[in-house]
Write an enzyme that holds these catalytic residues in place. Structure first.
Site, PDB file in Angstrom:
ATOM      1  N   SER A  39       0.843  -1.201   0.000  1.00  0.00           N
ATOM      2  CA  SER A  39       0.000   0.000   0.000  1.00  0.00           C
ATOM      3  C   SER A  39       0.874   1.245   0.000  1.00  0.00           C
ATOM      4  CB  SER A  39      -0.919   0.016   1.238  1.00  0.00           C
ATOM      5  OG  SER A  39      -0.165   0.317   2.407  1.00  0.00           O
ATOM      6  N   SER A  41       0.885   3.773   2.231  1.00  0.00           N
ATOM      7  CA  SER A  41       0.847   4.495   3.509  1.00  0.00           C
ATOM      8  C   SER A  41       2.196   5.067   3.920  1.00  0.00           C
ATOM      9  CB  SER A  41       0.324   3.592   4.619  1.00  0.00           C
ATOM     10  OG  SER A  41       1.249   2.565   4.919  1.00  0.00           O
ATOM     11  N   SER A 208      -3.016   6.688   5.814  1.00  0.00           N
ATOM     12  CA  SER A 208      -2.394   5.694   6.682  1.00  0.00           C
ATOM     13  C   SER A 208      -3.278   5.405   7.884  1.00  0.00           C
ATOM     14  CB  SER A 208      -1.025   6.203   7.159  1.00  0.00           C
ATOM     15  OG  SER A 208      -0.461   5.310   8.084  1.00  0.00           O
TER      16      SER A 208
END
Length: 260
Positions: A39, A41, A208
């Site tokens: 991801s 984040s 996040s």
């Protein structure tokens, strides 16, 4: 005779495979664990598709050091305290899923976000404006995520922008942080980190799920020391594509890139 030789060869091959698997298991458990970034984040420090080996010797060992958290260890052995600013892989306290974030709050610290600025013990971690971080609006990685942009909705292939700054943590660690826009996590209560636990935040602050959100399926809350798996020090390989064999999507400038 030929049959006996074939059986001997098959037996040796099986032994070799078993030994190789045992060695790989020992290395993965005691020394280094492979980890892919799924991801965004931790952008722009870590990008989707970055691959690294996490240093499991950095903080000692707990039950989470083994695959599926099956190590017969109570608490933590050979433990070394992490340092503020470390990029750490840890087990989520509820879901047991592997997460990777930056450590910002140590036991006893008072941590708070105010208007997007991180405060530690009521002192702001200063941010120096670095302009914008730009990436293409395109699907990224095997899960085909598309990035969020501060310049709102942009078409496929267009520039997706985020505000970029360099943040300095107490102790002097400097690292990049991104800002997409106003978010509910830009202002939080003041959290006092309990003994034996740590406070983590993603560098891509508005994208996040981390310790700013109380522990749940969506939030991390305080992370116990025994949940730490290891420290990420360097990107070994990186690919922006859906498959590793798509060599034209490899990010060669990130091979063996040191993290900070």
């Amino acid at each position: 005779m030929a049959t006996a030789k074939k059986e001997d060869t098959l037996g040796e091959n099986i032994k070799t495979i078993v030994y190789a698997l045992l060695i790989a298991g020992v290395v993965r458990t005691l020394f280094f664990q492979p980890f892919w970034i799924p991801s965004g984040s931790m952008k722009n420090t870590l990008l989707i598709g970055d691959f690294m080996f996490v240093n499991k010797m950095a903080y000692g060992y707990s039950r989470h050091s083994c695959p599926w958290s099956i190590c017969p260890i109570s608490g933590r052995i050979f433990g070394e305290e992490p340092e503020r600013g470390d990029i750490i892989v840890f087990k989520h306290p509820v879901t047991n899923v592997d997460f990777i974030k930056r450590l910002v709050g140590l036991p006893g610290d008072r941590v708070q976000m105010r208007e997007g600025i991180l405060y530690i013990n009521d002192v702001a971690a200063p941010q120096e404006d670095q302009g914008v971080f730009v990436e293409a609006m395109a699907q990224q990685g095997p899960m085909r995520h598309t990035p969020r942009c501060s310049n709102r909705v942009v078409g496929e292939g267009a520039d997706c922008e985020k505000q970029l700054a360099i943040e300095t943590l107490p102790g002097g660690v400097e690292h990049a942080v991104l800002n997409i826009g106003d978010s509910f996590a830009d202002n939080t209560p003041a959290y006092t980190v309990p003994d034996g636990k740590y406070f983590f935040v993603g560098d891509n602050r508005d994208n996040s799920g981390d310790s700013r959100i109380p522990v749940s399926a969506n939030g991390v809350g305080f992370v116990p020391f025994e949940n730490l798996i290891g420290r990420a020090d360097r990107v070994i390989f990186s690919s922006a594509g859906a498959r590793i064999m798509y060599f034209w999507t490899w990010r060669k400038d990130r091979f063996f890139k040191a993290l900070k």
